[in-house]
Design a protein around this motif. Structure first.
Motif, PDB file in Angstrom:
ATOM      1  N   TYR A 632       6.433  -9.166  -4.103  1.00 23.02           N
ATOM      2  CA  TYR A 632       5.378  -8.426  -3.404  1.00 23.02           C
ATOM      3  C   TYR A 632       5.964  -7.153  -2.793  1.00 23.02           C
ATOM      4  O   TYR A 632       7.035  -7.188  -2.187  1.00 23.02           O
ATOM      5  CB  TYR A 632       4.766  -9.292  -2.302  1.00 23.02           C
ATOM      6  N   ASP A 633       5.241  -6.053  -2.948  1.00 21.94           N
ATOM      7  CA  ASP A 633       5.728  -4.815  -2.323  1.00 21.94           C
ATOM      8  C   ASP A 633       5.282  -4.685  -0.886  1.00 21.94           C
ATOM      9  O   ASP A 633       5.693  -3.771  -0.167  1.00 21.94           O
ATOM     10  CB  ASP A 633       5.301  -3.597  -3.132  1.00 21.94           C
ATOM     11  N   ASN A 634       4.430  -5.648  -0.422  1.00 22.06           N
ATOM     12  CA  ASN A 634       3.941  -5.647   0.962  1.00 22.06           C
ATOM     13  C   ASN A 634       3.353  -4.296   1.348  1.00 22.06           C
ATOM     14  O   ASN A 634       3.624  -3.749   2.427  1.00 22.06           O
ATOM     15  CB  ASN A 634       5.043  -6.089   1.935  1.00 22.06           C
ATOM     16  N   HIS A 635       2.565  -3.748   0.408  1.00 23.00           N
ATOM     17  CA  HIS A 635       1.736  -2.564   0.632  1.00 23.00           C
ATOM     18  C   HIS A 635       2.540  -1.280   0.809  1.00 23.00           C
ATOM     19  O   HIS A 635       2.036  -0.294   1.347  1.00 23.00           O
ATOM     20  CB  HIS A 635       0.811  -2.771   1.840  1.00 23.00           C
ATOM     21  N   SER A 636       3.815  -1.302   0.391  1.00 24.69           N
ATOM     22  CA  SER A 636       4.619  -0.085   0.410  1.00 24.69           C
ATOM     23  C   SER A 636       5.483  -0.100  -0.843  1.00 24.69           C
ATOM     24  O   SER A 636       6.256  -1.056  -1.048  1.00 24.69           O
ATOM     25  CB  SER A 636       5.504  -0.022   1.665  1.00 24.69           C
ATOM     26  N   SER A 688      13.994  -2.873  -1.698  1.00 24.69           N
ATOM     27  CA  SER A 688      13.794  -2.129  -0.447  1.00 24.69           C
ATOM     28  C   SER A 688      12.761  -1.044  -0.670  1.00 24.69           C
ATOM     29  O   SER A 688      12.531  -0.583  -1.794  1.00 24.69           O
ATOM     30  CB  SER A 688      15.115  -1.545   0.061  1.00 24.69           C
ATOM     31  N   ASN A 689      12.133  -0.655   0.433  1.00 26.19           N
ATOM     32  CA  ASN A 689      11.200   0.478   0.418  1.00 26.19           C
ATOM     33  C   ASN A 689      11.441   1.299   1.675  1.00 26.19           C
ATOM     34  O   ASN A 689      12.445   1.082   2.380  1.00 26.19           O
ATOM     35  CB  ASN A 689       9.747   0.000   0.274  1.00 26.19           C
ATOM     36  N   ILE A 690      10.543   2.209   1.993  1.00 22.85           N
ATOM     37  CA  ILE A 690      10.786   3.086   3.144  1.00 22.85           C
ATOM     38  C   ILE A 690      10.777   2.323   4.456  1.00 22.85           C
ATOM     39  O   ILE A 690      11.204   2.844   5.489  1.00 22.85           O
ATOM     40  CB  ILE A 690       9.741   4.223   3.187  1.00 22.85           C
TER      41      ILE A 690
END
Length: 1036
Positions: A632-636, A688-690
């Motif tokens: 899941y990208d969890n909305h990011s 990872s994302n921002i």
């Protein structure tokens, strides 16, 4: 029954009528009586055979109303209890006096009985333990050869149950110890195994057997077995040979502990290690993974598999494999529960149990086997009884068993017959309902068989319509309620035994409505948000708010939790929101009659979830390919991936080098590079994302990279030392991660310095760290060039740098010359010599050894002093005064000392007088003090007095000294001196303010009391005058 029931409206029928107990004629009364339930059941035990005046108690206690009576059976036959019997019944417990093996051993079961039914306990086995004596005949002596393996057989006598074994050497309590793994006592056979015999193993050995029973312990030991080890000056080395082998198939019980034995002959003593061939050795085995007994505690089905024992040494290896199969005692997964069922209906009971091997399930009714017949159907764990009758009431047991045990599940069945009765469950007296809503009114009288149910409002019989529904089980539903629906409602119940009714009042209230609903929200992880919820309701009723997340009610009272609700309104505050708190939030405003709900979606953005489906592909020597699926990208959006890894020698995860170096967020595969060959690795992927890095994926399956030739050379190459004619070469063994493959070893190349040809030697053991080359033609301390490389089954690695190593040194062959010894004092001499030439030392000259002994002593008893370097003078102290000493000097190196020099002699000086100066007096004059004393006359055996020292300052029989400028004390020491050394001292304390001297005689100078001044001097005085004020040194 058979007879019709007649009763008036004021009379109530009995609650339950059940079958009479066939034995006593008593009736089991519902609501008052209860069938037996075991609180304590008998347990199996082992009783020591032949124990005099003993007793065995088998416990049995059951809770029941009325109280239970008890009877027992042994091996299927009733236990007869009489006054003259050795059986006694105490409450429900069976007491067996003076138990005897032939008469009382067997399987015992307790029956608990009352008028509601009978239950049977688990079986308890009474067995008798015994341990016979070893035969009285002498045991045959055994012979072994030094370096070879052997064993001594215990040949335990008849016994029950299993024994534990120890061995005694020569006399009790000198027990045989493992001795670094050379000895092993099998707890299966009792035999004593010896990996390789040594000459000092010769002795008398006794096998000690011990039996542990529930109430006692017994031990006995065998006759002596004489073991003689034939010595061998050069014991033959041998590869490991496993002689104690665990079974090829071991069956063990889940939750228990199992042990596997493995032991090998071999010289040197083999080491042992275990592994699980088809998986990872469980960590719970602990240190036993490197010992002769692998202990696996708390077995689970995950522990099943093939296990391997490996014995290894520098001479080779041997392995043995066997399978562990885990089985299990019966265990309940589902049991039946007590049931009250109306007459003529149908009963369905099921019980489910797990166990291995497969279980057999049977049923009992009142202690008797129950099978399929008439209205009864038994199908393994399912029991069905149709058209229930009163005689079906009683105690039922479901029994599950396999060869490892038997378990019982109990339940009571009560078949009911009764006229309708609302006393225990009347219609609610006041039923509130919201206007515009719906209401449910229940009608649940006790009745058997089921009654006919109908409702009325006043005199109006209610039937199904658009707003009214009466269900077959008597539930009244009214929809779209208005004020006109208020009033009394009556439920009527009737069966062939009678009639009854019950009335309730319906009260109509204002409906609850949401006035301010929560709104959708979008936040980042760790932020706060408030969801609003306001409602209107009937003012005569209390209003409460509840919140749920994705249909699950939230606990708003948890301290330090993420959720907080305001007291007077329904707003929900979410503090430090986490990803798990995203979803649909539903506010529910509730009164006792209705509720209103409103929902909103909360989006929580955060770091990505863990990637899934991680697999390893394309494994080669130094790289693997990883593939995964996006989490899941969890909305990011996912920005990048990082791959973590660890090897079998590192428990910490570290970032791995990859191709590409930076793995983009849309990737689902990458190569891990720069791995080591022939190493076990696990990998994880982190997205990872921002907003940050997420949780790592589940670790991949452990994989091993392919083998390749070694790529680095061994380090620490050196050596030297050893015995005559030896060249010892040493190095640091290469760690497992640098071996790159199996069949690992070392290749040594060495040659004499400045010679063309090399000698090549292979050392086929990864753990080796030295090689000894022997050659009678080797000259001492001869320099060799040495280099080393590693090899394995795939090839050879690079050479190390060349090192220079010398062959073993030999003792120096020449002695020092021109030895001179001079007496310094009565207790000290100085020795000097001409040093030897280094070319004659057969090695590196370390220094010189001085040997000295008195005239009448032997040279072998000489005292010795060594120099720490190559000095050619040394002082020897601690000697006796006026004594003749012989002195010789020897050169030494690491191999020992060379020949002694020609000896010389020296006589120590006479000792100084042991009397201090007497008649000491002093006089102060301003800032000076004058001290006088009598001359010390030396004895014939003492050295002549050449002068005196006042605090180390030389003088004759008087001296003038300056006093310190401040007030205080001066401490002076006065002693004679001469060629024999310093004599005994007088010590005086001189004060500026006093003309009285305090004289103290001491053997050694001591410090003055704190705060006083002490005089010392290294200045020489002429004509009794101090030539330097440095003679004063203060100590505070």
């Amino acid at each position: 029954l058979g007879q019709p029931f007649c009763f008036s409206p004021s009379w109530h029928p009995p609650a339950v009528i059940q079958q009479l107990d066939s034995r006593s004629g008593e009736v089991c009364v519902s609501g008052h009586d209860s069938g037996p339930v075991f609180e304590e059941q008998p347990s199996s035990l082992i009783y020591p055979e032949g124990l005099p005046e003993g007793k065995v108690t088998l416990n049995c206690q059951a809770r029941a109303s009325p109280a239970a009576s008890y009877r027992w059976r042994v091996n299927g036959s009733d236990v007869v209890i009489r006054e003259d019997s050795h059986y006694t019944l105490v409450a429900g417990n069976l007491v067996i006096s003076n138990p005897q093996h032939g008469r009382d051993s067997g399987s015992y079961q307790c029956f608990a009985i009352n008028r509601c039914g009978t239950i049977v306990s688990r079986a308890a086995n009474l067995k008798f333990g015994y341990l016979r004596d070893f035969p009285s005949e002498s045991r045959s002596p055994q012979t072994a050869y030094e370096g070879a393996g052997t064993f001594l057989a215990c040949q335990a006598p008849a016994h029950y149950p299993a024994l534990s074994y120890r061995w005694i050497l020569n006399e009790f309590p000198s027990f045989v110890q493992p001795d670094g793994g050379r000895w092993f006592v099998s707890q299966v056979t009792g035999n004593l195994y010896l990996a390789n015999a040594r000459a000092n193993d010769t002795g008398s050995y006794f096998c000690l057997t011990t039996i542990n029973m529930d109430i006692s312990t017994k031990s006995t030991f065998s006759k002596a077995i004489q073991l003689t080890v034939q010595p061998d000056a050069n014991p033959r080395k041998s590869a490991p040979n496993i002689r104690v082998r665990f079974p090829s198939e071991t069956y063990a019980l889940a939750g228990h502990t199992t042990q596997l034995e493995c032991f090998a002959y071999g010289n040197p003593t083999p080491k042992l290690r275990w592994r699980k061939v088809d998986g990872v050795l469980p960590s719970k085995v602990g240190a036993s993974a490197d010992g002769p007994i692998l202990t696996i505690p708390d077995l689970s089905f995950d522990d099943e598999g093939m296990y391997e024992c490996e014995a290894y040494s520098s001479e080779g290896r041997d392995t043995h494999q066997g399978r562990v199969s885990v089985q299990a005692q019966p265990e309940w997964l589902q049991v039946m529960s007590d049931s009250e069922v109306e007459i003529s209906s149908e009963l369905h009971w099921s019980c489910v149990a797990a166990g291995k091997p497969r279980l057999i399930i049977r049923w009992l009714r009142n202690g008797m086997p129950l099978g399929t017949q008439d209205r009864v159907e038994v199908n393994n764990g399912l029991l069905k009884i149709s058209n229930l009758a009163l005689e079906d009431s009683g105690m039922y047991q479901c029994v599950a068993e396999n060869k490892h045990g038997t378990i019982y599940s109990n339940a009571e069945l009560r078949v009911q017959v009764q006229a309708p009765d609302f006393r225990l469950n009347p219609v609610r007296k006041l039923v509130p309902a919201a206007r515009g809503g719906q209401v449910k009114m229940e009608c649940k009288p006790r009745a058997a068989p089921k009654p006919t149910l109908f409702w009325s409002r006043g005199t109006e019989l209610l039937t199904n319509s658009s707003r009214v529904t009466v269900t077959p089980d008597g539930v009244l539903w009214i929809y779209n309620i208005s004020r006109a629906d208020e009033g009394k409602y009556t439920c009527f119940a009737e069966n062939y035994l009678g009639k009854a009714n019950s009335t309730g009042h319906l009260s109509v209230r204002d409906a609850t409505k949401i006035k301010l609903a929560p709104s959708n929200a979008d936040i980042n992880q760790g932020e706060n948000v408030t969801l609003q919820c306001h409602a209107s309701h009937d003012p005569t009723m209390d209003l409460t708010f509840t919140w749920s997340l994705n249909g699950v009610l939230l606990d708003l009272e948890e301290p330090n939790g993420h959720y907080h609700r305001k007291e007077t309104i329904g707003d929900l505050a979410i503090v430090n929101a986490q990803l798990s708190q995203a979803g649909i939030y539903t506010c529910s405003a509730q009164t006792v009659v209705d509720s209103a709900v409103a929902s909103a979606r909360l989006v929580v953005r955060g770091p990505p979830g863990p990637p899934g489906g991680l697999v390893v592909k394309s494994v080669n020597e130094t790289a693997v390919e990883l593939r995964w699926s996006r989490g899941y990208d969890n909305h990011s959006p996912i920005g990048k991936y990082v791959i973590m890894g660890r090897s079998e020698h590192s428990h910490d995860w570290k970032r791995m080098r990859t191709d590409p170096v930076n793995i983009e967020g849309n990737a689902e595969s990458a190569r891990v590079i720069d791995l080591r060959p022939w190493m076990d690795y696990e990998f994880q992927v982190i997205a990872s994302n921002i907003l940050g890095s997420g949780e790592p994926s589940m670790p991949s399956q452990s994989i091993r990279t392919k083998q390749s030739a070694p790529t680095v050379a061994p380090s620490g190459l050196g050596g030297g030392g050893g015995d005559r004619n030896e060249l010892i070469i040493t190095w640091t063994p290469m760690a497992r991660e640098y071996q790159n493959g199996d069949g690992f070893g070392y290749i040594l190349w060495f040659r004499k310095l400045e010679t063309p040809s090399w000698t090549v030697v292979r050392v086929p053991n990864a753990e080796s760290s030295r090689y000894v080359y022997s050659n009678q033609s080797l000259s001492p301390y001869c320099p060799f060039e040495v280099k080393i490389k590693a090899y394995n089954s795939k090839g050879e690695g690079p050479f190390s740098q060349i090192a220079v190593v010398h062959s073993a040194e030999e003792e120096p062959t020449v002695s020092p010359r021109k030895i001179n010894a001079t007496a310094v004092t009565a207790f000290e001499i100085q020795v000097s010599w001409e040093p030897v030439q280094h070319l004659s030392t057969n090695g590196i000259l370390r220094g010189y050894e001085i040997r000295y002994w008195r005239q009448h002593e032997r040279e072998a008893a000489a005292d010795r002093v060594r120099t720490a370097g190559l000095e050619n003078t040394a002082r020897v102290s601690g000697l006796r005064p006026n004594t003749l000493y012989h002195v010789t000097v020897l050169a030494y190196n690491s191999a020992g000392t060379g020949p002694p020099s020609p000896r010389t002699t020296v006589i120590t000086k006479k000792p100084p007088p042991n009397r201090p100066p007497g008649n000491v007096s002093w006089k102060t004059d301003g800032s000076w003090v004058t001290v006088r004393w009598d001359h010390v006359k030396s004895m014939d055996n003492e050295s002549t007095v050449q002068g005196y020292k006042v605090s180390d300052t030389q003088a004759h029989t008087s001296v003038n000294l300056p006093l310190p400028k401040d007030n205080g004390y001066v401490v002076l020491e006065i002693r004679s001196w001469g060629e024999g050394g310093d004599g005994a001292a007088h010590e005086i304390i001189v004060s500026r303010d006093s003309g009285i001297s305090v004289v103290m005689t001491r053997k050694n100078r001591v410090n003055v009391l704190s705060g006083h001044t002490q005089l010392h001097s290294n200045t020489i005085f002429n004509n009794h005058v101090i030539s330097s004020h440095d003679a004063l040194r203060r100590t505070f």
